[in-house]
Design a protein around this motif. Sequence first.
Motif, PDB file in Angstrom:
ATOM      1  N   GLY B 300       0.775  -1.551   0.589  1.00  0.00           N
ATOM      2  CA  GLY B 300       0.141  -0.179   0.015  1.00  0.00           C
ATOM      3  C   GLY B 300       1.373   1.214   0.066  1.00  0.00           C
ATOM      4  O   GLY B 300      -0.107   1.898   0.739  1.00  0.00           O
ATOM      5  N   ALA B 301       1.405   1.361  -0.943  1.00  0.00           N
ATOM      6  CA  ALA B 301       2.701   2.367  -0.983  1.00  0.00           C
ATOM      7  C   ALA B 301       2.909   2.770  -2.982  1.00  0.00           C
ATOM      8  O   ALA B 301       3.436   1.896  -3.256  1.00  0.00           O
ATOM      9  CB  ALA B 301       3.709   2.816  -0.446  1.00  0.00           C
ATOM     10  N   PHE B 302       2.212   3.935  -3.123  1.00  0.00           N
ATOM     11  CA  PHE B 302       2.759   4.402  -4.286  1.00  0.00           C
ATOM     12  C   PHE B 302       3.531   4.563  -4.741  1.00  0.00           C
ATOM     13  O   PHE B 302       4.027   3.626  -5.776  1.00  0.00           O
ATOM     14  CB  PHE B 302       1.865   5.894  -4.105  1.00  0.00           C
ATOM     15  CG  PHE B 302       1.734   6.361  -5.820  1.00  0.00           C
ATOM     16  CD1 PHE B 302       1.235   5.661  -6.552  1.00  0.00           C
ATOM     17  CD2 PHE B 302       2.697   7.603  -6.142  1.00  0.00           C
ATOM     18  CE1 PHE B 302       0.555   6.418  -7.978  1.00  0.00           C
ATOM     19  CE2 PHE B 302       2.739   8.506  -7.482  1.00  0.00           C
ATOM     20  CZ  PHE B 302       1.856   7.827  -8.400  1.00  0.00           C
ATOM     21  N   VAL B 303       4.820   5.194  -3.839  1.00  0.00           N
ATOM     22  CA  VAL B 303       5.957   4.746  -4.088  1.00  0.00           C
ATOM     23  C   VAL B 303       6.528   2.951  -4.723  1.00  0.00           C
ATOM     24  O   VAL B 303       7.935   3.296  -5.795  1.00  0.00           O
ATOM     25  CB  VAL B 303       6.750   5.789  -3.450  1.00  0.00           C
ATOM     26  CG1 VAL B 303       7.498   4.756  -2.517  1.00  0.00           C
ATOM     27  CG2 VAL B 303       8.262   5.779  -4.355  1.00  0.00           C
ATOM     28  N   CYS B 304       5.601   2.010  -4.135  1.00  0.00           N
ATOM     29  CA  CYS B 304       6.564   0.984  -4.916  1.00  0.00           C
ATOM     30  C   CYS B 304       6.099   1.000  -6.022  1.00  0.00           C
ATOM     31  O   CYS B 304       7.002  -0.508  -6.874  1.00  0.00           O
ATOM     32  CB  CYS B 304       5.608  -0.014  -3.982  1.00  0.00           C
ATOM     33  SG  CYS B 304       6.652  -0.034  -2.024  1.00  0.00           S
ATOM     34  N   GLU B 306       7.329   2.226  -8.583  1.00  0.00           N
ATOM     35  CA  GLU B 306       8.845   2.628  -9.724  1.00  0.00           C
ATOM     36  C   GLU B 306       9.913   1.710  -8.540  1.00  0.00           C
ATOM     37  O   GLU B 306      10.020   0.853  -7.806  1.00  0.00           O
ATOM     38  CB  GLU B 306       9.375   3.985  -8.589  1.00  0.00           C
ATOM     39  CG  GLU B 306      10.222   5.130  -8.960  1.00  0.00           C
ATOM     40  CD  GLU B 306      11.848   4.409  -8.684  1.00  0.00           C
ATOM     41  OE1 GLU B 306      12.701   4.665  -9.222  1.00  0.00           O
ATOM     42  OE2 GLU B 306      11.855   3.753  -8.224  1.00  0.00           O
ATOM     43  N   SER B 307      10.355   1.679 -10.017  1.00  0.00           N
ATOM     44  CA  SER B 307      10.922   0.386 -10.829  1.00  0.00           C
ATOM     45  C   SER B 307      12.188  -0.118  -9.352  1.00  0.00           C
ATOM     46  O   SER B 307      11.956  -0.993  -8.355  1.00  0.00           O
ATOM     47  CB  SER B 307      12.502   0.439 -11.949  1.00  0.00           C
ATOM     48  OG  SER B 307      12.808   1.641 -11.697  1.00  0.00           O
ATOM     49  N   THR B 308      13.127   0.813  -8.689  1.00  0.00           N
ATOM     50  CA  THR B 308      13.709   1.077  -7.761  1.00  0.00           C
ATOM     51  C   THR B 308      13.583   0.637  -6.198  1.00  0.00           C
ATOM     52  O   THR B 308      13.676   0.103  -5.613  1.00  0.00           O
ATOM     53  CB  THR B 308      14.760   1.850  -7.378  1.00  0.00           C
ATOM     54  OG1 THR B 308      14.054   3.274  -7.074  1.00  0.00           O
ATOM     55  CG2 THR B 308      15.963   1.761  -8.757  1.00  0.00           C
ATOM     56  N   ALA B 309      12.096   1.265  -5.860  1.00  0.00           N
ATOM     57  CA  ALA B 309      11.323   1.255  -4.769  1.00  0.00           C
ATOM     58  C   ALA B 309      10.153  -0.367  -4.645  1.00  0.00           C
ATOM     59  O   ALA B 309      10.571  -0.573  -3.552  1.00  0.00           O
ATOM     60  CB  ALA B 309      10.296   2.621  -4.352  1.00  0.00           C
ATOM     61  N   LEU B 310      10.224  -0.479  -6.204  1.00  0.00           N
ATOM     62  CA  LEU B 310       9.650  -1.346  -6.092  1.00  0.00           C
ATOM     63  C   LEU B 310      10.688  -2.971  -5.574  1.00  0.00           C
ATOM     64  O   LEU B 310      10.868  -4.023  -4.596  1.00  0.00           O
ATOM     65  CB  LEU B 310       9.215  -2.101  -7.265  1.00  0.00           C
ATOM     66  CG  LEU B 310       8.690  -3.864  -7.209  1.00  0.00           C
ATOM     67  CD1 LEU B 310       7.021  -2.975  -8.426  1.00  0.00           C
ATOM     68  CD2 LEU B 310       8.631  -4.527  -8.146  1.00  0.00           C
ATOM     69  N   MET B 311      11.573  -2.821  -5.919  1.00  0.00           N
ATOM     70  CA  MET B 311      12.933  -3.259  -6.034  1.00  0.00           C
ATOM     71  C   MET B 311      13.374  -3.748  -4.830  1.00  0.00           C
ATOM     72  O   MET B 311      13.774  -4.602  -3.994  1.00  0.00           O
ATOM     73  CB  MET B 311      14.018  -4.011  -7.229  1.00  0.00           C
ATOM     74  CG  MET B 311      13.563  -4.770  -8.012  1.00  0.00           C
ATOM     75  SD  MET B 311      14.334  -3.851  -9.383  1.00  0.00           S
ATOM     76  CE  MET B 311      13.497  -3.871 -10.975  1.00  0.00           C
ATOM     77  N   ALA B 312      13.087  -2.711  -3.812  1.00  0.00           N
ATOM     78  CA  ALA B 312      13.504  -2.697  -2.617  1.00  0.00           C
ATOM     79  C   ALA B 312      12.513  -3.094  -2.049  1.00  0.00           C
ATOM     80  O   ALA B 312      12.956  -3.667  -0.428  1.00  0.00           O
ATOM     81  CB  ALA B 312      13.713  -1.166  -2.200  1.00  0.00           C
ATOM     82  N   SER B 313      11.527  -3.024  -1.949  1.00  0.00           N
ATOM     83  CA  SER B 313       9.972  -4.122  -1.244  1.00  0.00           C
ATOM     84  C   SER B 313      10.076  -5.742  -1.405  1.00  0.00           C
ATOM     85  O   SER B 313       9.912  -6.038  -0.428  1.00  0.00           O
ATOM     86  CB  SER B 313       9.180  -3.253  -1.825  1.00  0.00           C
ATOM     87  OG  SER B 313       7.966  -3.341  -1.123  1.00  0.00           O
ATOM     88  N   LEU B 314      10.601  -5.692  -2.673  1.00  0.00           N
ATOM     89  CA  LEU B 314      10.817  -6.688  -2.907  1.00  0.00           C
ATOM     90  C   LEU B 314      11.456  -8.085  -1.855  1.00  0.00           C
ATOM     91  O   LEU B 314      11.772  -8.859  -1.365  1.00  0.00           O
ATOM     92  CB  LEU B 314      10.487  -7.246  -4.633  1.00  0.00           C
ATOM     93  CG  LEU B 314       9.792  -7.498  -5.306  1.00  0.00           C
ATOM     94  CD1 LEU B 314      10.376  -7.825  -6.671  1.00  0.00           C
ATOM     95  CD2 LEU B 314       9.167  -8.501  -4.909  1.00  0.00           C
ATOM     96  N   GLU B 315      12.802  -6.999  -1.407  1.00  0.00           N
ATOM     97  CA  GLU B 315      14.258  -7.051  -0.777  1.00  0.00           C
ATOM     98  C   GLU B 315      13.661  -7.226   0.530  1.00  0.00           C
ATOM     99  O   GLU B 315      14.502  -7.583   1.147  1.00  0.00           O
ATOM    100  CB  GLU B 315      15.126  -6.514  -1.258  1.00  0.00           C
ATOM    101  CG  GLU B 315      15.533  -7.475  -2.581  1.00  0.00           C
ATOM    102  CD  GLU B 315      17.087  -5.636  -2.907  1.00  0.00           C
ATOM    103  OE1 GLU B 315      17.490  -5.016  -1.338  1.00  0.00           O
ATOM    104  OE2 GLU B 315      17.273  -6.010  -4.460  1.00  0.00           O
ATOM    105  N   GLY B 316      12.260  -7.086   0.911  1.00  0.00           N
ATOM    106  CA  GLY B 316      11.426  -7.077   2.318  1.00  0.00           C
ATOM    107  C   GLY B 316      12.204  -5.771   2.921  1.00  0.00           C
ATOM    108  O   GLY B 316      12.202  -5.435   4.026  1.00  0.00           O
ATOM    109  N   LYS B 317      12.244  -4.904   2.092  1.00  0.00           N
ATOM    110  CA  LYS B 317      12.343  -3.381   2.779  1.00  0.00           C
ATOM    111  C   LYS B 317      11.577  -2.159   2.888  1.00  0.00           C
ATOM    112  O   LYS B 317      10.458  -2.496   2.129  1.00  0.00           O
ATOM    113  CB  LYS B 317      13.708  -3.037   2.598  1.00  0.00           C
ATOM    114  CG  LYS B 317      15.738  -4.156   2.487  1.00  0.00           C
ATOM    115  CD  LYS B 317      16.126  -2.678   1.666  1.00  0.00           C
ATOM    116  CE  LYS B 317      17.625  -4.231   1.765  1.00  0.00           C
ATOM    117  NZ  LYS B 317      17.976  -4.030   0.297  1.00  0.00           N
TER     118      LYS B 317
END
Lengths: 434, 617
Positions: B300-304, B306-317
């Motif tokens: 539930g974060a719009f910024v995710c 964005e490619s680098t944010a999405l990948m950070a989120s996939l890494e559990g960050k």
Amino acid sequence: MKNNDQRIGVFVCHCGSNIAATVDVKKVVEEIKNYPGVEHCENYVYMCSEPGQQLIREKIREKNLNGIVVAACSPTLHELTFRRACEAEGVNPFRFESANIREHCSWVHHDISSATSKAVKIVQTIIEKVKQNEKLTPISIPVTRKALVIGGGIAGIQASLDIANSGYEVILVEKESSIGGHMIQLSETFPTLDCSQCILTPKMVEAGHHNNIKLYSYSEVEDVSGYVGNFKVKIKKKPRYVDYEKCTGCGDCMTHCPVHYKPHIQPKPEYSKQIEPRLKKEVDQILKNYLPAQEGSQDKEMLVLILQDINLKYNYLPEQALKYVSERLSVSLPQIYHVATFYTAFSLTPRGDHLIRVCTGTACHTRGALKILDEFQRQLEIKPGETTPDNKFTLETVACLGCCALAPVAVIDDDYFMMTPKKVGELLKKYSKI
Amino acid sequence: MPQLKSIKALEDLRNKLNKDKDPQKPCIALCAGTGCIALGAHKLVETFKKELKQRKLDRKVDLLVTGCHGFCERGVIVVVRPEGIMYQRVQENDVSEIIETTIMKNEIIERLLYEDLSTGEKIIFEKDIPFYKHQQRLVFGNNSRISPVSIEDYIAIGGYTALAKVLSGMDPDEIIEIINKSGLRGRGGGGFPTGRKWQSCRDAEGETKYVIINADEGDPGAYMDRSLLEGNPHSVLEGLIIGAYTIGSHEGYIYVRQEYPLALKHFTIALEQAREYGLLGNNIMGSGFNFDVKVNRGGGAFVCGESTALMASLEGKVGEPRSKHVHTVEKGLRDNPTTLNNVETWANVPLIINNGWEWFTGIGTERSKGTKIFSLVGKVNNSGLVEVPMGVSLRKIIYDIGGGIIGNKPFKAVQTGGPSGGVVPASLLDLPVDFERLTEAGSMMGSGGMIVMDENNCMVDIAKYFVNFLKDESCGKCTSCREGLIQMYEILNDITEGRGREGDIELLEDLSWILDETSLCALGSSASNPVKSSLLYFRDEYETHIRDKKCPAKVCKALITYTIDQEACTGCTLCLRQCPNNAISGEVKKPHQIDQGKCIKCGICFDVCKFNAIIVE
């Protein structure tokens, strides 16, 4: 000066409309006129103008005033102007004070009545200050042309260099064993991502070798006394137990030291022993699905997924569970909270039995989503993000549910509804029974 | 079902499926996308099942529960095949009539037909309805033909043929050339050439490479990705597998927004089925290629998005973007080369492989090829998802397909591109919609949201809405975005609440420039677009708010008052009873009054009044 000797004149300035538009100056005069110690009070359009100054002088003569307050702008602008006017009529200039009702009041407020009452309070405070003011006479004293800079971070280093390069002697005191401060610990600076060492190290070297800078590292200021231009400062050089004239900085002593100095390390609390057994069992069930992580990824990468499952189960993230997860994943607790507070899907407080989410996406916004939200707020008497006291409903907003054709939309638990303000009451009635 | 061990096995299965199918067998296709579910599609399915069984028709008539047909405004949609009769706004009590009249007697039910808005003519067939007639549904069209939870349905209509073609010996370089020549560009917003992205990722050094489906559809007002995943998940998956093969990846991810539970469910089912059929896993269709996909839910974060944010989120960050001096195609997820494409982009891939790049380049404009799905919403008669070739004019989309503005009000503007896009005014109604032209007009394609606005939408309010959204969604990493948006919001809020000052517009322009130049990621650097574009076309509206303290669209609460027209009011007491703050008083059959001190300007009285007696000023 005794209270009954006070004959203070108060002059309230309009400053055109700068003050008068927001502060009711006439009302201020009315309120101040009968204040103890006030002999005279009036208002005028521009106190700093020549006629304004003449007005002060006239009233001093006429009413034998011995203290003056001008309620106008900041003292940095016209303190000197009015002091001179006082002095010309034989009133000690230090018995004059500016009451700042412009920068501190009219410019920063909109509401006339509250701005006016604030202006009255400011003027009253300054009148009390004038009552305490003694007649002063300026004197000249010699000044030591030397500066003390406390703290050797980037600000302290730059200040020292600027003063030293202007030809004055600087004493720079730094409590740590090296100057550089926080900036030297960073890899990049915002927003240009320049290398911070590249900016700082030349300055550190320059400060260390500058002829006008006397550097006291690993030292602290213990006492400061004296007055402007004539301070006396006591600096404590902390013991190093090392003759640093001879030290080459090889670091061998550190490896040979029998008493290992480990700052800031505390034993880790064992959260797994503090967590309720039932909660631990349930969280373990969730963790089992993700740990150990498959080849190619690490345990801590599972954090978001694990928190999602916990949030799903309890409708929020219990503190004990977070602590336990932190221990199991070897991710620090601040890091866990960083993630838990970043994503809107997570809640740190328990949610109610029913979760109401009002869509505020663009399509819903253009079709009146705010009316729906207002109506939910009004009927439930809570704001978005809050839960009703009976723990029945939690109200939240969501950026878009992707049912734009049905706008405005709200979701209660997992059911979608096309909304009208009227429907809010019906739905709440229905769900409060479930 | 045994695994498909070879490409021939897939062909055999398809032939068998199609042979068993009688094209003349009556079929009731019922839309059960999220929109229609909200309108009661689930209950309708149950009723159809029950009623068919009662009449012993359950073996003679197929009931096909599909994903979103796109015409959400008219849900629940029911299409009776093979004739293709479309019924709209179908409710539970219409079910038995549909079975008895249309299925059993082959007669039309007039009242459930779609009525043309301009001519009033009833339209029988789905294909003749203007909403569908003017579309070119290449990617989205199959939604209404298959059950989203049946891989066999997808295979029967030609699904996975593109994958079979690729795995039967196509060289990855050849595939990249096809994609390059097709001119396919990212459908998520940026419009980056897909072929070039794949090429860079294929060329990047590293043993492990990843492919990701970006289904974090965050733009408010856009839902085409959700409907594709809900209605035709296999088409997206097929594209992903082809991409993975081309790049040399053996591990894929899908990052789905948590607000889309049904999309998540259908895609997860699709993955399980594909594994069961041997279309995922080891040695896919005997080709020796291994690949599998993992599912991740967003937080539930719009910024995710964005490619680098999405990948950070996939890494559990925490989903914070990083600066992209090294691109994600070289160092993405876990610092390995990664290709991230939007749902719609992946779904286009099988089409291009099957039909060839020459076919694809025949559709669209010079630099924007193919079709694009838009979510046409807001003050438009036919809300829904529309798929049109690139380069079609806004007028055609809004008037021919969308059926014009609700209540025949004048068209004011259309907002495209979500929070990073801008508004396009009525004077540009003939603008051909493609990547370049929208950017030239000060807006952008974005993921394809089109929010139509009429004279009752205030442009300052809309700009404030987007800035408020972005202010909340800014991750807070860089100062200009975090603080700049707060200040922009404060200024816009002051303007809408009557505290606007001379110089505010210039200040907004300055802040816009700072955000554009200094933000770390696209969220910040495009955040000022809604403000800039509305200033470009509707500067006078800002000025009216600031100078005259008036809101021409009568939206900004602080600048309007509600009064009752004493002549028009009949004293029906409806508004009195509905007023949430008891601000309205009056006796029955006598004109009512609004107490301005109590009025909270909710506008409910205006909405409920049947005699147009509420005046807004």
